[in-house]
Design a protein around this motif. Structure first.
Motif, PDB file in Angstrom:
ATOM      1  N   GLU A  40      36.182  -0.703  32.521  1.00 27.03           N
ATOM      2  CA  GLU A  40      34.772  -0.685  32.136  1.00 27.03           C
ATOM      3  C   GLU A  40      34.426   0.614  31.416  1.00 27.03           C
ATOM      4  O   GLU A  40      34.645   1.707  31.931  1.00 27.03           O
ATOM      5  N   ARG A  41      33.850   0.462  30.256  1.00 29.78           N
ATOM      6  CA  ARG A  41      33.436   1.607  29.434  1.00 29.78           C
ATOM      7  C   ARG A  41      32.445   2.503  30.174  1.00 29.78           C
ATOM      8  O   ARG A  41      32.563   3.735  30.143  1.00 29.78           O
ATOM      9  N   ALA A  42      31.477   1.896  30.855  1.00 26.45           N
ATOM     10  CA  ALA A  42      30.456   2.675  31.567  1.00 26.45           C
ATOM     11  C   ALA A  42      31.080   3.539  32.657  1.00 26.45           C
ATOM     12  O   ALA A  42      30.645   4.675  32.881  1.00 26.45           O
ATOM     13  N   HIS A  43      32.101   3.017  33.324  1.00 28.67           N
ATOM     14  CA  HIS A  43      32.757   3.795  34.384  1.00 28.67           C
ATOM     15  C   HIS A  43      33.484   5.003  33.787  1.00 28.67           C
ATOM     16  O   HIS A  43      33.392   6.114  34.317  1.00 28.67           O
ATOM     17  N   VAL A  44      34.200   4.787  32.696  1.00 30.00           N
ATOM     18  CA  VAL A  44      34.922   5.886  32.038  1.00 30.00           C
ATOM     19  C   VAL A  44      33.937   6.971  31.604  1.00 30.00           C
ATOM     20  O   VAL A  44      34.154   8.163  31.861  1.00 30.00           O
ATOM     21  N   THR A  45      32.862   6.572  30.971  1.00 24.54           N
ATOM     22  CA  THR A  45      31.851   7.529  30.507  1.00 24.54           C
ATOM     23  C   THR A  45      31.247   8.296  31.679  1.00 24.54           C
ATOM     24  O   THR A  45      31.086   9.521  31.619  1.00 24.54           O
ATOM     25  N   SER A  46      30.930   7.589  32.750  1.00 26.08           N
ATOM     26  CA  SER A  46      30.338   8.219  33.928  1.00 26.08           C
ATOM     27  C   SER A  46      31.281   9.244  34.557  1.00 26.08           C
ATOM     28  O   SER A  46      30.869  10.359  34.889  1.00 26.08           O
ATOM     29  N   VAL A  47      32.543   8.889  34.700  1.00 30.01           N
ATOM     30  CA  VAL A  47      33.515   9.797  35.318  1.00 30.01           C
ATOM     31  C   VAL A  47      33.702  11.051  34.454  1.00 30.01           C
ATOM     32  O   VAL A  47      33.733  12.178  34.973  1.00 30.01           O
ATOM     33  N   LEU A  48      33.815  10.887  33.153  1.00 28.72           N
ATOM     34  CA  LEU A  48      34.000  12.055  32.284  1.00 28.72           C
ATOM     35  C   LEU A  48      32.743  12.932  32.249  1.00 28.72           C
ATOM     36  O   LEU A  48      32.849  14.164  32.188  1.00 28.72           O
ATOM     37  N   SER A  53      32.799  20.589  23.965  1.00 26.09           N
ATOM     38  CA  SER A  53      33.391  19.457  24.682  1.00 26.09           C
ATOM     39  C   SER A  53      33.259  18.220  23.786  1.00 26.09           C
ATOM     40  O   SER A  53      32.353  18.128  22.970  1.00 26.09           O
ATOM     41  N   ARG A  54      34.218  17.320  23.971  1.00 30.54           N
ATOM     42  CA  ARG A  54      34.219  16.102  23.157  1.00 30.54           C
ATOM     43  C   ARG A  54      34.790  14.974  24.002  1.00 30.54           C
ATOM     44  O   ARG A  54      35.831  15.135  24.643  1.00 30.54           O
ATOM     45  N   ILE A  55      34.109  13.840  23.994  1.00 29.56           N
ATOM     46  CA  ILE A  55      34.587  12.660  24.699  1.00 29.56           C
ATOM     47  C   ILE A  55      34.919  11.597  23.660  1.00 29.56           C
ATOM     48  O   ILE A  55      34.122  11.308  22.764  1.00 29.56           O
ATOM     49  N   GLU A  56      36.120  11.040  23.780  1.00 27.29           N
ATOM     50  CA  GLU A  56      36.554   9.953  22.912  1.00 27.29           C
ATOM     51  C   GLU A  56      36.892   8.750  23.787  1.00 27.29           C
ATOM     52  O   GLU A  56      37.538   8.900  24.832  1.00 27.29           O
ATOM     53  N   LEU A  57      36.479   7.575  23.365  1.00 26.75           N
ATOM     54  CA  LEU A  57      36.825   6.336  24.070  1.00 26.75           C
ATOM     55  C   LEU A  57      37.762   5.534  23.186  1.00 26.75           C
ATOM     56  O   LEU A  57      37.469   5.290  22.021  1.00 26.75           O
ATOM     57  N   LEU A  58      38.881   5.133  23.758  1.00 29.86           N
ATOM     58  CA  LEU A  58      39.884   4.396  23.003  1.00 29.86           C
ATOM     59  C   LEU A  58      40.114   3.025  23.624  1.00 29.86           C
ATOM     60  O   LEU A  58      40.017   2.823  24.775  1.00 29.86           O
TER      61      LEU A  58
END
Length: 97
Positions: A66-74, A92-97
């Motif tokens: 789940e995208r939302a979980h990844v974003t929340s954890v980071l 800082s930079r967050i990338e979703l792949l």
């Protein structure tokens, strides 16, 4: 479990350690930080600036379906880092792949 597939999140964080006076001191600070971050079930490593006393580049990875979980954890990981008084986040930079 849904069939959406795995989502990988990668966060890179450039840090300034204003009170860093040696590589040994830097490694102690980062070791403690990495232990705290791993409690969030992420992988974390120093990926750059290893030879500099007052700078560090960390890579933090999280995998979920789940995208939302990844974003929340980071986001939580960044909040943990920002809560360390001996560190300053330069970028800082967050990338979703």
């Amino acid at each position: 479990m849904s069939e959406r597939g795995a989502m990988l999140g990668l966060c890179t964080v450039e840090l300034f350690l204003p009170n860093g006076h040696s590589l040994k001191e830097k490694r102690q600070i980062l070791h403690s930080l990495k232990d705290r971050l791993r409690k969030l079930n992420v992988s974390v490593a120093e990926v750059g600036d290893q030879d500099l006393w007052q700078k560090a580049l960390l890579g933090i990875a999280c995998v979920s379906n789940e995208r939302a979980h990844v974003t929340s954890v980071l986001d939580q990981a960044l909040n943990v880092i920002r809560g360390v008084p001996t560190l300053e986040v330069l970028q800082s930079r967050i990338e979703l792949l």
